[in-house]
Design a protein around this motif. Structure first.
Motif, PDB file in Angstrom:
ATOM      1  N   LYS A 133      54.480  38.334  38.865  1.00  0.00           N
ATOM      2  CA  LYS A 133      54.144  39.677  38.382  1.00  0.00           C
ATOM      3  C   LYS A 133      53.898  39.666  36.877  1.00  0.00           C
ATOM      4  O   LYS A 133      52.943  40.290  36.382  1.00  0.00           O
ATOM      5  CB  LYS A 133      55.267  40.661  38.726  1.00  0.00           C
ATOM      6  N   PHE A 136      50.441  38.088  36.164  1.00  0.00           N
ATOM      7  CA  PHE A 136      49.307  38.968  36.420  1.00  0.00           C
ATOM      8  C   PHE A 136      49.231  40.096  35.393  1.00  0.00           C
ATOM      9  O   PHE A 136      48.131  40.501  34.987  1.00  0.00           O
ATOM     10  CB  PHE A 136      49.378  39.544  37.835  1.00  0.00           C
ATOM     11  N   TYR A 137      50.365  40.596  34.964  1.00  0.00           N
ATOM     12  CA  TYR A 137      50.357  41.658  33.944  1.00  0.00           C
ATOM     13  C   TYR A 137      49.746  41.137  32.646  1.00  0.00           C
ATOM     14  O   TYR A 137      48.993  41.847  31.973  1.00  0.00           O
ATOM     15  CB  TYR A 137      51.775  42.166  33.701  1.00  0.00           C
ATOM     16  N   LEU A 139      47.451  38.962  32.415  1.00  0.00           N
ATOM     17  CA  LEU A 139      46.009  38.761  32.584  1.00  0.00           C
ATOM     18  C   LEU A 139      45.208  40.030  32.320  1.00  0.00           C
ATOM     19  O   LEU A 139      44.154  39.989  31.687  1.00  0.00           O
ATOM     20  CB  LEU A 139      45.711  38.266  34.011  1.00  0.00           C
ATOM     21  N   PHE A 145      51.787  43.058  40.597  1.00  0.00           N
ATOM     22  CA  PHE A 145      50.878  42.294  41.449  1.00  0.00           C
ATOM     23  C   PHE A 145      51.450  40.900  41.721  1.00  0.00           C
ATOM     24  O   PHE A 145      51.973  40.240  40.823  1.00  0.00           O
ATOM     25  CB  PHE A 145      49.486  42.184  40.821  1.00  0.00           C
ATOM     26  N   ALA A 148      46.189  37.361  44.199  1.00  0.00           N
ATOM     27  CA  ALA A 148      44.776  37.774  44.197  1.00  0.00           C
ATOM     28  C   ALA A 148      44.113  37.167  45.425  1.00  0.00           C
ATOM     29  O   ALA A 148      44.285  35.986  45.712  1.00  0.00           O
ATOM     30  CB  ALA A 148      44.080  37.305  42.918  1.00  0.00           C
ATOM     31  N   ASP A 183      48.032  32.740  42.913  1.00  0.00           N
ATOM     32  CA  ASP A 183      48.832  33.386  41.880  1.00  0.00           C
ATOM     33  C   ASP A 183      48.094  33.334  40.543  1.00  0.00           C
ATOM     34  O   ASP A 183      46.926  32.930  40.470  1.00  0.00           O
ATOM     35  CB  ASP A 183      50.224  32.752  41.790  1.00  0.00           C
ATOM     36  N   HIS A 184      48.771  33.723  39.481  1.00  0.00           N
ATOM     37  CA  HIS A 184      48.135  33.803  38.163  1.00  0.00           C
ATOM     38  C   HIS A 184      47.845  32.425  37.581  1.00  0.00           C
ATOM     39  O   HIS A 184      47.099  32.305  36.602  1.00  0.00           O
ATOM     40  CB  HIS A 184      49.035  34.580  37.202  1.00  0.00           C
ATOM     41  N   THR A 257      41.246  40.605  35.894  1.00  0.00           N
ATOM     42  CA  THR A 257      42.392  40.024  36.595  1.00  0.00           C
ATOM     43  C   THR A 257      41.955  39.284  37.854  1.00  0.00           C
ATOM     44  O   THR A 257      42.427  38.177  38.136  1.00  0.00           O
ATOM     45  CB  THR A 257      43.393  41.128  36.969  1.00  0.00           C
ATOM     46  N   ARG A 258      41.029  39.888  38.595  1.00  0.00           N
ATOM     47  CA  ARG A 258      40.577  39.296  39.862  1.00  0.00           C
ATOM     48  C   ARG A 258      39.836  37.976  39.636  1.00  0.00           C
ATOM     49  O   ARG A 258      39.739  37.136  40.537  1.00  0.00           O
ATOM     50  CB  ARG A 258      39.670  40.286  40.585  1.00  0.00           C
ATOM     51  N   ILE A 260      40.758  35.471  38.364  1.00  0.00           N
ATOM     52  CA  ILE A 260      41.635  34.314  38.518  1.00  0.00           C
ATOM     53  C   ILE A 260      41.440  33.640  39.868  1.00  0.00           C
ATOM     54  O   ILE A 260      41.461  32.409  39.973  1.00  0.00           O
ATOM     55  CB  ILE A 260      43.115  34.719  38.312  1.00  0.00           C
TER      56      ILE A 260
END
Length: 352
Positions: A133, A136-137, A139, A145, A148, A183-184, A257-258, A260
């Motif tokens: 989480k 993702f924040y 990013l 989140f 993705a 994941d991120h 973000t997406r 990634i």
């Protein structure tokens, strides 16, 4: 347990040749340094030895004097995945017949896929969930989140009829539509490699095991996906037609973000050229192609765990830009209503 779905492989018995002849090739594990091994086989020596150990069950008992060593089977398969070479090209490198190469590449692929649960899985502990989480924040400023999601097409040879038309994808090529969640850090959390290329991303999501798990036990967080997915309490797509500045700001951050997962797919295909479009179609039946795809997904995660250097000069296949997305018509229900509420809550809380 990892929810990695692969099409069932029908194992057929093959008659072994009565005589096997091998060329005297120097062992790459002894002849090459780590930099050369990574270039040609995508892993350093220590990691290749771990993969060989993973595939140890392939050392079958035999009455013949010269059974194929597991190390040779693994090295040939890694070279096949990595360089995008065809089996006939591997013949000159390994001195092994094409029929033997085909059999051992499938054996290694099935064995690696059987170990997917140890390498591809959704976050389970609170620490793992919080770590993702936070990633993702960082990013794009999205809270809560945990993954993705996206689909990607991997070309295969034309299957036999009557199923052949089902495998023709958006680009008019025969392919498998593979769903991935990452994941991120571009590590795969879930992979579904079983559907023909004509299958819509939203259909794969609606029928996958991960969606069923979310229905039975809603996750502590959301997936981010493109507009090809419907809005759900655990899957947040962008706005197709943003109505105000807040929704537009949401979409900008959403795309950033997406990206990634698009990068993760691009990196995966770039490292394992056999599944990249430049490597040519996988000359296998769909069920066997899915095993190869699954094996490379496991190996991708092993590389991410090792933090091996990646070639960043790869092409990101943003398949959504090539033609407009046709959204599936889904009835309004409590799931979409709750998903819509959550998405608006994110907009109002973070993008006003």
């Amino acid at each position: 347990m990892a929810e990695v779905q692969f099409i069932l492989q029908i194992v057929q018995n093959h008659n072994l040749r009565k005589e096997r002849v091998f060329l005297n090739k120097s062992n790459p594990l002894e002849a090459l340094d780590d930099a050369q091994l990574i270039a040609d086989y995508r892993f350093p020596r220590a990691s290749i030895l771990q993969i060989i150990e993973m595939c140890a069950p392939l050392a079958r008992p035999t009455t013949r004097n010269q059974a194929l060593p597991v190390s040779l089977q693994v090295m040939a398969a890694l070279r096949f995945y990595a360089k995008g070479v065809f089996q006939r090209d591997l013949m000159g490198i390994t001195g092994i017949s094409q029929s033997q190469l085909s059999r051992m590449i499938m054996d290694v692929s099935r064995r690696i896929v059987s170990q997917a649960h140890a390498h591809i899985r959704m976050p389970a502990t609170q620490d793992e969930i919080m770590y993702i989480k936070q990633g993702f924040y960082a990013l794009g400023g999205f809270p809560n989140f945990i993954g993705a999601i996206d689909g990607t097409l991997i070309n295969i040879q034309s299957p036999s009829r009557p199923t052949e038309p089902l495998y023709i994808g958006r680009k008019r090529e025969h392919c498998i539509n593979v769903q991935v969640v990452c994941d991120h850090n571009q590590k795969f959390l879930d992979v579904v490699a079983r559907y023909p290329g004509s299958t819509h991303d939203a259909f794969i999501w609606r029928h996958c095991e991960l969606k069923n798990r979310f229905l039975a036990n809603p996750p502590n967080g959301y997936l981010i996906g493109d507009s090809g997915y419907g809005v759900e309490p655990w899957l947040v797509p962008c706005f197709v037609n943003p109505q105000n500045a807040s929704q537009q700001a949401f979409n900008v951050a959403h795309k950033r973000t997406r990206r990634i997962v698009e990068n993760a797919i691009g990196m995966w295909k770039n490292i394992f050229r056999r599944i990249h479009k430049t490597g040519g179609a996988l000359i296998y039946k769909p069920n066997r192609a899915c095993q190869i795809i699954g094996a490379t997904a496991v190996l991708h995660n092993m590389r991410r765990d090792l933090n091996l250097p990646e070639d960043l000069n790869f092409e990101v296949e943003d398949e959504d830009l090539n033609e407009p997305i046709v959204l599936p018509k889904l009835p309004e229900n409590l799931i979409t209503q709750e998903g819509t509420r959550i998405r608006l809550e994110i907009v109002n809380g973070f993008f006003q």
